[in-house]
Design an enzyme around this catalytic site. Structure first.
Site, short mmCIF file in Angstrom:
data_model
loop_
_atom_site.label_atom_id
_atom_site.label_comp_id
_atom_site.label_asym_id
_atom_site.label_seq_id
_atom_site.Cartn_x
_atom_site.Cartn_y
_atom_site.Cartn_z
N SER A 69 0.79 -1.24 0.00
CA SER A 69 0.00 0.00 0.00
C SER A 69 0.82 1.28 0.00
O SER A 69 0.25 2.36 -0.18
CB SER A 69 -0.94 0.02 1.20
OG SER A 69 -2.05 -0.78 0.92
N LYS A 72 0.27 3.40 -2.95
CA LYS A 72 -0.95 4.22 -3.10
C LYS A 72 -0.61 5.71 -3.05
O LYS A 72 -1.31 6.53 -3.64
CB LYS A 72 -1.96 3.84 -2.01
CG LYS A 72 -2.50 2.42 -2.24
CD LYS A 72 -3.33 1.86 -1.10
CE LYS A 72 -3.79 0.45 -1.48
NZ LYS A 72 -4.36 -0.33 -0.39
N TYR A 195 -4.13 -3.08 -10.28
CA TYR A 195 -4.01 -2.83 -8.84
C TYR A 195 -3.08 -3.86 -8.18
O TYR A 195 -2.21 -3.51 -7.38
CB TYR A 195 -5.40 -2.84 -8.20
CG TYR A 195 -5.37 -2.74 -6.69
CD1 TYR A 195 -5.15 -1.51 -6.05
CD2 TYR A 195 -5.53 -3.86 -5.89
CE1 TYR A 195 -5.09 -1.43 -4.67
CE2 TYR A 195 -5.48 -3.78 -4.51
CZ TYR A 195 -5.26 -2.57 -3.90
OH TYR A 195 -5.19 -2.48 -2.53
N TYR A 246 -3.63 2.88 8.24
CA TYR A 246 -4.84 2.09 8.51
C TYR A 246 -5.67 2.78 9.60
O TYR A 246 -5.64 4.00 9.71
CB TYR A 246 -4.47 0.64 8.83
CG TYR A 246 -3.58 0.03 7.76
CD1 TYR A 246 -4.02 -0.04 6.43
CD2 TYR A 246 -2.30 -0.43 8.05
CE1 TYR A 246 -3.20 -0.57 5.44
CE2 TYR A 246 -1.48 -0.97 7.06
CZ TYR A 246 -1.94 -1.02 5.76
OH TYR A 246 -1.13 -1.53 4.78
N VAL A 264 1.21 -3.66 3.94
CA VAL A 264 1.20 -4.94 4.66
C VAL A 264 2.47 -5.76 4.40
O VAL A 264 2.65 -6.81 5.01
CB VAL A 264 -0.06 -5.78 4.37
CG1 VAL A 264 -1.30 -5.09 4.93
CG2 VAL A 264 -0.21 -6.09 2.90
N1 GLU Z 1 -2.41 -5.56 -1.87
C1 GLU Z 1 -2.94 -5.39 -0.56
C2 GLU Z 1 -4.44 -5.51 -0.60
O1 GLU Z 1 -5.04 -5.01 -1.49
C3 GLU Z 1 -2.51 -4.06 -0.06
C4 GLU Z 1 -2.85 -3.91 1.34
C5 GLU Z 1 -1.96 -2.98 2.08
O2 GLU Z 1 -0.74 -2.98 1.97
O3 GLU Z 1 -2.57 -2.23 2.85
O4 GLU Z 1 -5.05 -6.11 0.24
#
Ligand code: GLU
Length: 310
Positions: A69, A72, A195, A246, A264
């Site tokens: 993430s 992002k 994604y 988060y 994650v």
């Molecule tokens: N690829 C992970 C998902 O979509 C990313 C989650 C993350 O790193 O927060 O669940």
């Protein structure tokens, strides 16, 4: 890459403190994506990049890991740089107070995700970048990261992308649900492929600290060109502070006092606007999905240096 004496002793001290933490207190790697579960929670790396691209690190700071993430942030920056304010019609900028892959708010908020860093919001951002790049959102992201980090070898981990696709029911549900509200414009299978590739990008602490440098330089890229306005860079830092870790963003702000974004895979990037960027990595996560040793290391960094946005 050079060595920054300014931070060397601080990072050495933090690495020694983290090394003394027993494995049982380092959290557990994410296991909902099987390819990530294999990571060793004993690993730890940390890098600091100064505004001029000088970077210093300790531990596994040059070892690539799954950025997840953290990507992002870069997707959001690429969309804002091409599209300006338009994205905010489709994605909010409020903390969700829910887990990153939650579906619950989407129905009563008409398919508009709370922010670009929960999975729903990131899917909308990637959907927009896909449209803006003619279908290759993940390629645009990789090229940007290569340029900013100065690492032309940076790439996706196809094994992780495939593992995510095979266990991607929640992300598929989020994308289809938002498509039913008209908030996804590309075919959902193509969006999900983009994604998952984006999330699977492998980069080191050095790569990611350097690549995030534009956020500390108020929107200016490594080559001196402008990616974002000062105001847009501020907006991204603000959303990182409030939504980047988060549903523990309040605790992260309390402990670390910097805009940050976790993944994650166990990485976290953090920004000291006008000073430097940091990236830490340790794969053991707490129950909210943030790296235990990573948060502890950033907490110590801001405490020892006094550098924070507050
Ligand atoms: N690829 C992970 C998902 O979509 C990313 C989650 C993350 O790193 O927060 O669940």
């Amino acid at each position: 890459m050079g060595v920054s004496p300014r931070f060397a002793s601080v990072l050495d001290r933090i690495a020694a403190e983290i090394a003394a933490v027993p494995d049982r207190d380092r959290g557990r790697p994410a296991d909902y994506i099987p390819a990530l579960a294999e990571a060793d929670p004993g690993r730890f790396g940390m890098a600091v990049a100064e505004l001029d691209g000088t970077v210093y690190g300790v531990g596994d700071w040059r070892r690539p890991f799954s950025a997840q993430s953290i990507t992002k942030v870069f997707t959001l920056a690429l969309v804002l740089s091409r599209d300006g304010e338009a994205l905010w019609e489709r994605v909010g900028r409020e903390p969700s107070g829910n887990p990153f892959n939650s579906l619950v708010q989407l129905e009563y908020e008409n398919g508009i995700p709370r922010n670009p860093f929960i999975n729903a919001g990131a899917l909308v951002t990637t959907d927009r970048l896909q449209a803006l790049t003619g279908g290759d959102a993940s390629g645009a992201l990789r090229d940007f990261l290569r340029a900013e980090s100065g690492n032309p070898g940076l790439d996706f981990d196809e094994k992780v992308a495939a593992s995510e696709a095979a266990h991607g029911d929640r992300n598929a549900a989020l994308a289809h649900f938002m498509a039913s509200y008209g908030n996804i414009t590309n075919p959902v299978p193509e969006l999900l492929e983009q994604y998952f590739r984006q999330c699977s990008l492998e980069a080191s602490c050095a790569d990611l600290a350097l690549a995030a440098g534009f956020l500390a330089r108020h929107g200016i890229r490594a080559d001196g060109s402008t990616l974002l306005t000062r105001s847009q860079a501020k907006q991204i830092n603000a959303v990182m502070l409030t939504c980047g870790t988060y549903d523990a963003a309040g605790d992260f702000a309390h402990r670390v006092g910097l805009p940050g974004k976790s993944g994650v895979g166990g990485g976290i990037i953090a920004v000291v606007p006008g000073h430097c960027t940091l990236c830490v990595w340790s794969p053991g996560l707490d129950r909210r999905g943030n790296s235990v040793a990573g948060v502890a290391a950033l907490d110590r960094f801001t405490t020892l240096t006094g550098l924070s946005v507050f």
